[in-house]
Scaffold this motif. Structure first.
Motif, PDB file in Angstrom:
ATOM      1  N   SER A 131       1.354   3.327  -3.294  1.00  0.00           N
ATOM      2  CA  SER A 131       0.087   3.839  -3.824  1.00  0.00           C
ATOM      3  C   SER A 131      -0.368   5.060  -3.044  1.00  0.00           C
ATOM      4  CB  SER A 131      -0.986   2.748  -3.760  1.00  0.00           C
ATOM      5  OG  SER A 131      -0.654   1.674  -4.616  1.00  0.00           O
ATOM      6  N   PHE A 132      -0.273   4.983  -1.728  1.00  0.00           N
ATOM      7  CA  PHE A 132      -0.710   6.119  -0.911  1.00  0.00           C
ATOM      8  C   PHE A 132       0.228   7.311  -1.049  1.00  0.00           C
ATOM      9  CE2 PHE A 132      -3.107   3.062   2.094  1.00  0.00           C
ATOM     10  CZ  PHE A 132      -4.216   3.124   1.270  1.00  0.00           C
TER      11      PHE A 132
ATOM     12  N   ALA B 169       0.798  -1.225   0.000  1.00  0.00           N
ATOM     13  CA  ALA B 169       0.000   0.000   0.000  1.00  0.00           C
ATOM     14  C   ALA B 169       0.830   1.274   0.000  1.00  0.00           C
ATOM     15  CB  ALA B 169      -0.931   0.001   1.216  1.00  0.00           C
TER      16      ALA B 169
ATOM     17  N   VAL C  34      -3.139   6.655   6.508  1.00  0.00           N
ATOM     18  CA  VAL C  34      -3.352   5.388   5.808  1.00  0.00           C
ATOM     19  C   VAL C  34      -4.757   4.871   6.096  1.00  0.00           C
ATOM     20  CG1 VAL C  34      -2.595   3.000   5.575  1.00  0.00           C
ATOM     21  CG2 VAL C  34      -0.905   4.809   5.925  1.00  0.00           C
ATOM     22  N   ASP C  35      -5.471   4.565   5.037  1.00  0.00           N
ATOM     23  CA  ASP C  35      -6.780   3.921   5.147  1.00  0.00           C
ATOM     24  C   ASP C  35      -6.535   2.411   5.118  1.00  0.00           C
ATOM     25  OD1 ASP C  35      -9.265   2.782   4.781  1.00  0.00           O
ATOM     26  OD2 ASP C  35      -9.937   4.224   3.282  1.00  0.00           O
TER      27      ASP C  35
ATOM     28  N   ARG D 210      -1.413  10.982   0.242  1.00  0.00           N
ATOM     29  CA  ARG D 210      -2.163  10.788   1.482  1.00  0.00           C
ATOM     30  C   ARG D 210      -1.255  10.948   2.698  1.00  0.00           C
ATOM     31  NH1 ARG D 210      -7.156   8.241   1.371  1.00  0.00           N
ATOM     32  NH2 ARG D 210      -7.933   7.800  -0.730  1.00  0.00           N
TER      33      ARG D 210
ATOM     34  N   ARG E 154      -8.940   0.109   3.179  1.00  0.00           N
ATOM     35  CA  ARG E 154      -8.698   0.157   1.732  1.00  0.00           C
ATOM     36  C   ARG E 154      -7.393  -0.536   1.373  1.00  0.00           C
ATOM     37  NH1 ARG E 154      -6.547   4.932  -1.609  1.00  0.00           N
ATOM     38  NH2 ARG E 154      -6.751   4.158  -3.727  1.00  0.00           N
ATOM     39  N   ALA E 155      -6.371  -0.366   2.218  1.00  0.00           N
ATOM     40  CA  ALA E 155      -5.076  -0.995   1.944  1.00  0.00           C
ATOM     41  C   ALA E 155      -5.211  -2.510   1.891  1.00  0.00           C
ATOM     42  CB  ALA E 155      -4.067  -0.595   3.019  1.00  0.00           C
TER      43      ALA E 155
ATOM     44  N   GLU F  15      -0.643   9.180  -4.133  1.00  0.00           N
ATOM     45  CA  GLU F  15      -1.883   9.931  -3.964  1.00  0.00           C
ATOM     46  C   GLU F  15      -1.723  11.110  -3.006  1.00  0.00           C
ATOM     47  OE1 GLU F  15      -4.679   7.047  -2.656  1.00  0.00           O
ATOM     48  OE2 GLU F  15      -4.596   5.865  -4.515  1.00  0.00           O
TER      49      GLU F  15
END
Length: 504
Positions: A106-107, A103, A115-116, A112, A119-120, A110
């Motif tokens: 990807s984060f 993750a 960390v969600d 971010r 979603r991860a 974005e």
């Protein structure tokens, strides 16, 4: 109208000082095609990878992506166009979990700040489902076997919307069954529209997985075409410029001789049990099995790197129990580890320093180095091992894989070793150097009555160099192949009886 190539290099050259690492190379990488790049160490493969990934800028030529010229290709631009490189070390965060490794990038892309995790985990489960594999998302990456870490690296590339995944020597630390699973994953990636550039020294793997082959030699592209136009001999000739011929090793008669090494009812912690093994003078005995079968533990225990060995060990008929590496060396034992870079060599030191380090007492009996003697002995070894380097003062870190391995083996010639343990003797070595190293090992064994224990996953290597091969499973020796029964097919069959679980 056919679509434009995913990536096209036209007349690309790259120099480092006065050396042309790439010389007028043109290469086309098409969408969803499995393309193999072959060549000996120093042929230009790594330079090409770094140009495609934007790490290096070409001195001449141009790069096109989707048919459009790219003025300057830097790493960020390359990634944005879908290029992902999986290097041999996988470039993962070893102390982070699987889901964190997947993750994180990807984060970050974005932007971010938090960390969600729900979603991860969803992203991680979905990408692993696309690969049709199962991994414990909460396991730290450092606890995974090599095959598991590789899957994490591939999954991370897919989460970055990869269109081309470059795999640099991806099967170096994998067993046969793990290689089969990797090839299945590569074909699944192709079905999903993702191209693979597969960089390898292993010809059988090239022939099995690739659709198109390009061969480099001395920075030039010497041939390319559909894989159907090649066989092992043609690839070897293209890579080296010559035909290679390696005769099968034949051990001398040993009737009446004392074994060089004996293990009697040996156990090594919880890694190996009931090990009975005999190495005779002049023998090369293979030891094979899946990673985790206990082979490395046995080698380390023999060489004094582990202190949890029970049972009896004899060298030339005399019981020994090495409590340390110096004890093992004094008894005539020698060990070449699989990872020469982190376990075997001092990369910033010279060939001479690396060569004498295991026999310092010969060259510094009164704690004062006899430089002339050290240099003379190193030059003798340098010649015997056919090392290609400017001289004995060259740093080992500047050598190719094959020459570095020659230094590792040559070091033990200077200790008058009786037993040589080779763990992955030609891992990461090109085909020409591989043949030369095999010939050197065979010659040393015959001339010096040396006994060699060869640990390898390379079936052709074992079949060509060993007079016997012992197969291991779950810490035990389960069988032996010798004589006419020792063939690549028989070894493959013996190991295919193993079951490969998913990494955990």
């Amino acid at each position: 109208m056919p679509s434009a190539p995913l990536i096209e290099l036209r007349n690309v050259s790259k120099r480092f000082g006065g050396v042309r690492a790439l010389d007028d190379v043109s290469l086309t990488l098409d969408t969803a095609r499995i393309h193999c790049l072959a060549g000996e160490n120093g042929s230009g493969k790594s330079t090409l990878i770094k140009i495609v990934s934007g790490v290096y800028q070409p001195d001449e030529g141009e790069i096109l992506i989707d048919g459009k010229p790219v003025g300057k290709l830097d790493p960020a631009t390359s990634i944005a166009h879908g290029v992902q490189v999986i290097y041999q070390d996988f470039s993962l965060f070893p102390t982070l979990t699987v889901v964190e490794n997947l993750a994180l990038n990807s984060f970050l892309r974005e932007g971010r700040q938090r960390v969600d995790w729900r979603r991860a985990r969803k992203m991680a489960r979905e990408v692993l489902a696309r690969l049709d594999v199962k991994l414990d998302l909460d396991a730290t990456v450092e606890t995974l076997p090599a095959a598991g870490r590789q899957i994490v690296a591939i999954a991370r590339a897919m989460l970055a919307d990869a269109r081309l995944i470059i795999m640099d020597e991806p099967t170096t630390t994998l067993t046969g069954r793990e290689v089969e699973r990797l090839f299945r994953i590569v074909r699944d990636l192709q079905d999903q529209g993702i191209a693979t550039l597969f960089v390898s020294h292993k010809m059988r793997e090239m022939l099995e997985i690739s659709e198109h082959l390009t061969v480099f030699r001395n920075g030039k592209k010497v041939t390319e075409g559909p894989i159907s136009e090649f066989d092992e001999r043609a690839i070897t000739r293209a890579m080296t410029g010559r035909d290679l011929h390696q005769g099968r090793f034949a051990a001398p008669h040993t009737t009446g001789k004392t074994p060089r090494l004996e293990l009697r009812n040996v156990a090594v912690g919880d890694k190996a049990q009931d090990i009975n093994l005999t190495l005779m003078p002049g023998e090369i005995v293979g030891l094979s099995g899946l990673i985790g079968a206990g082979r490395k533990a046995i080698a380390q225990a023999i060489f004094g790197l582990r202190q949890d060995m029970t049972g009896e060990m004899l060298v030339d008929g005399q019981p020994i129990a090495p409590a340390s590496v110096p004890d093992a060396i004094a008894a005539g034992l020698a060990y070449v580890p699989e990872d020469r870079l982190s376990e075997g060599l001092f990369l910033t030191r010279s060939i001479r320093d690396n060569s004498i380090v295991s026999s310092l007492a010969r060259f510094a009996p009164r704690l004062w180095l006899n430089s002339d003697k050290a240099a003379a002995e190193t030059r003798k070894m340098f010649k015997e091992m056919a090392i290609s380097a400017p001289g004995i003062d060259a740093p080992v870190g500047t050598l190719s894989g094959g020459n570095a391995q020659r230094v590792m083996i040559g070091r033990w010639l200077m200790t008058d070793a009786k037993v040589l343990i080779l763990n992955g003797p030609t891992v990461g070595v090109d085909v020409g150097s591989k043949e030369q190293i095999h010939g050197i090992i065979q010659d040393l064994t015959r001339k010096n009555d040396l006994a060699v224990l060869m640990i390898s996953d390379d079936m052709p290597e074992l079949a060509a160099n060993c007079n016997r091969v012992l197969c291991m499973r779950e810490g035990r020796i389960t069988g032996e192949l010798s004589g006419a029964a020792l063939t690549e097919e028989a070894l493959d069959a013996a190991l295919s009886k193993e079951t490969l679980g998913e990494p955990a």
